[in-house]
Enzyme design. Sequence first.
Site, PDB file in Angstrom:
ATOM      1  N   TRP A  71      45.492  42.748  24.883  1.00  0.00           N
ATOM      2  CA  TRP A  71      44.615  43.825  25.389  1.00  0.00           C
ATOM      3  C   TRP A  71      45.285  45.191  25.189  1.00  0.00           C
ATOM      4  O   TRP A  71      44.728  46.096  24.553  1.00  0.00           O
ATOM      5  CB  TRP A  71      44.339  43.568  26.876  1.00  0.00           C
ATOM      6  N   HIS A 130      57.510  40.192  22.799  1.00  0.00           N
ATOM      7  CA  HIS A 130      57.586  39.543  24.111  1.00  0.00           C
ATOM      8  C   HIS A 130      59.034  39.501  24.616  1.00  0.00           C
ATOM      9  O   HIS A 130      59.303  38.915  25.665  1.00  0.00           O
ATOM     10  CB  HIS A 130      57.119  38.084  24.009  1.00  0.00           C
ATOM     11  N   SER A 160      47.982  32.043  33.947  1.00  0.00           N
ATOM     12  CA  SER A 160      47.472  32.311  32.595  1.00  0.00           C
ATOM     13  C   SER A 160      48.276  31.520  31.564  1.00  0.00           C
ATOM     14  O   SER A 160      47.705  30.915  30.647  1.00  0.00           O
ATOM     15  CB  SER A 160      47.575  33.818  32.311  1.00  0.00           C
ATOM     16  N   THR A 250      36.948  46.465  27.038  1.00  0.00           N
ATOM     17  CA  THR A 250      36.724  45.695  28.264  1.00  0.00           C
ATOM     18  C   THR A 250      36.925  44.219  27.912  1.00  0.00           C
ATOM     19  O   THR A 250      36.833  43.829  26.736  1.00  0.00           O
ATOM     20  CB  THR A 250      35.285  45.846  28.823  1.00  0.00           C
ATOM     21  N   GLN A 252      34.965  41.785  28.490  1.00  0.00           N
ATOM     22  CA  GLN A 252      33.710  41.269  27.944  1.00  0.00           C
ATOM     23  C   GLN A 252      33.554  41.642  26.474  1.00  0.00           C
ATOM     24  O   GLN A 252      33.226  40.807  25.631  1.00  0.00           O
ATOM     25  CB  GLN A 252      32.544  41.808  28.782  1.00  0.00           C
ATOM     26  N   ALA A 253      33.806  42.931  26.185  1.00  0.00           N
ATOM     27  CA  ALA A 253      33.635  43.411  24.807  1.00  0.00           C
ATOM     28  C   ALA A 253      34.612  42.707  23.867  1.00  0.00           C
ATOM     29  O   ALA A 253      34.233  42.275  22.766  1.00  0.00           O
ATOM     30  CB  ALA A 253      33.858  44.921  24.759  1.00  0.00           C
ATOM     31  N   MET A 254      35.853  42.541  24.306  1.00  0.00           N
ATOM     32  CA  MET A 254      36.838  41.900  23.421  1.00  0.00           C
ATOM     33  C   MET A 254      36.540  40.411  23.267  1.00  0.00           C
ATOM     34  O   MET A 254      36.705  39.850  22.197  1.00  0.00           O
ATOM     35  CB  MET A 254      38.262  42.132  23.951  1.00  0.00           C
TER      36      MET A 254
HETATM   37  P1  A3P Z   1      43.934  35.200  31.808  1.00  0.00           P
HETATM   38  O1  A3P Z   1      44.473  33.951  31.183  1.00  0.00           O
HETATM   39  O2  A3P Z   1      44.370  35.378  33.234  1.00  0.00           O
HETATM   40  O3  A3P Z   1      42.466  35.339  31.640  1.00  0.00           O
HETATM   41  P2  A3P Z   1      48.350  38.039  26.431  1.00  0.00           P
HETATM   42  O4  A3P Z   1      47.502  38.855  25.554  1.00  0.00           O
HETATM   43  O5  A3P Z   1      49.650  38.718  26.760  1.00  0.00           O
HETATM   44  O6  A3P Z   1      48.520  36.657  25.909  1.00  0.00           O
HETATM   45  O7  A3P Z   1      47.622  37.939  27.846  1.00  0.00           O
HETATM   46  C1  A3P Z   1      46.450  37.169  27.978  1.00  0.00           C
HETATM   47  C2  A3P Z   1      45.773  37.524  29.287  1.00  0.00           C
HETATM   48  O8  A3P Z   1      45.168  38.832  29.152  1.00  0.00           O
HETATM   49  C3  A3P Z   1      44.649  36.555  29.597  1.00  0.00           C
HETATM   50  O9  A3P Z   1      44.604  36.448  31.023  1.00  0.00           O
HETATM   51  C4  A3P Z   1      43.450  37.294  29.053  1.00  0.00           C
HETATM   52  O10 A3P Z   1      42.211  36.885  29.575  1.00  0.00           O
HETATM   53  C5  A3P Z   1      43.781  38.718  29.469  1.00  0.00           C
HETATM   54  N1  A3P Z   1      43.008  39.706  28.697  1.00  0.00           N
HETATM   55  C6  A3P Z   1      42.792  39.747  27.372  1.00  0.00           C
HETATM   56  N2  A3P Z   1      42.002  40.778  27.040  1.00  0.00           N
HETATM   57  C7  A3P Z   1      41.711  41.419  28.197  1.00  0.00           C
HETATM   58  C8  A3P Z   1      40.921  42.564  28.511  1.00  0.00           C
HETATM   59  N3  A3P Z   1      40.273  43.253  27.579  1.00  0.00           N
HETATM   60  N4  A3P Z   1      40.847  42.929  29.818  1.00  0.00           N
HETATM   61  C9  A3P Z   1      41.501  42.248  30.789  1.00  0.00           C
HETATM   62  N5  A3P Z   1      42.256  41.140  30.532  1.00  0.00           N
HETATM   63  C10 A3P Z   1      42.362  40.732  29.253  1.00  0.00           C
END
Ligand code: A3P
Length: 315
Positions: A71, A130, A160, A250, A252-254
């Site tokens: 994100w 990371h 997660s 957002t 949702q959008a992604m």
């Molecule tokens: P969840 O598993 O709690 O849903 P990373 O990108 O570091 O692997 O992190 C993944 C986490 O970021 C996931 O959390 C994912 O859903 C969340 N995420 C990805 N895109 C997002 C967005 N646009 N807004 C909020 N959370 C997002």
Amino acid sequence: MSRNRERVIETVENVFSQSEKIAPEDMMFSYKGVLYPAVLSSPETLEALKSFETRSDDVILAGYPKTGTNWLGEIMRELESTDAKYTEEEMKERINAEKKLETFSRLEFGDPGIYERMKKLPSRRIIVTHLPPPLLPPSILQSKAKILVLVRNPKDTAVSYYHFYNSMPVLPSFSSWDEYFAAFMNGKVTWGSYIHHLVEWNKYIDDERIMMISYEELKEDQILGMKRIAAFFRFNLCEEDFIRIAQMTTFQAMKEKSKETHGKFGDILFRKGVVGNWRDLFSKAQNEEMDQKFEDCLGGTKLAAKMKYDMYCKA
Ligand code: A3P
């Protein structure tokens, strides 16, 4: 479009295609006591990483897995390219360079030759990792490059990562949440202990080249978070730019676009995107264990205050 989608999808396809060929015991390797996914990196790559040459204008994003790095990576690419005002032609050239040089979305991914090839990428490079400070190539912390550090409350990060482990065909599955929780707390997951990452980053909290931002802060007010990031990197954007970027990133959008942007990986990555999902899985004893560990390792620190542990993690 500020992202090399073709390259991302190519990597995803390649990674998933290896899942049938690889036995669970070969899915991870250990380097200096920390586990990494074998299909994405190797001890030779991590050894070669030491030679990585940081440029003072590199834009670096560091975050433990599952803290929201995809994100924030997308947000960063949008902020950077809006500030740079790349023409369509320049954007194409940047995307083609990544494709031609076969670079990856994470600093520690790929073959050992990747750091030589990365020298040919045009500036400004956006480098996502990371890794915690002790495992970063020395040039990153010695250079003038600015580093944005992303943190997320450890309970949601743990949940997660649990779902991620059990959905990713190239990582060994855990038979239960309890079994996973013990591994997470002991740092026996890829990239090691999250609490250790936080302790290490906390040592840099007053460094003016480093800015910390939390997942929760971005969820609370993304525009404010993006304005802080832009000010830190001295990116010049107008109000409409921030609104446009917030709308296109957002959850949702992604998620809706994820087939296009991340292929099969999209369904795994964009899971819930909320704060507080840990309440579904943590037992009372596990809550207490995490609270105690956080208190022992980070209690009273500036990072703990920034993360608002009591607000986001207390039952
Ligand atoms: P969840 O598993 O709690 O849903 P990373 O990108 O570091 O692997 O992190 C993944 C986490 O970021 C996931 O959390 C994912 O859903 C969340 N995420 C990805 N895109 C997002 C967005 N646009 N807004 C909020 N959370 C997002």
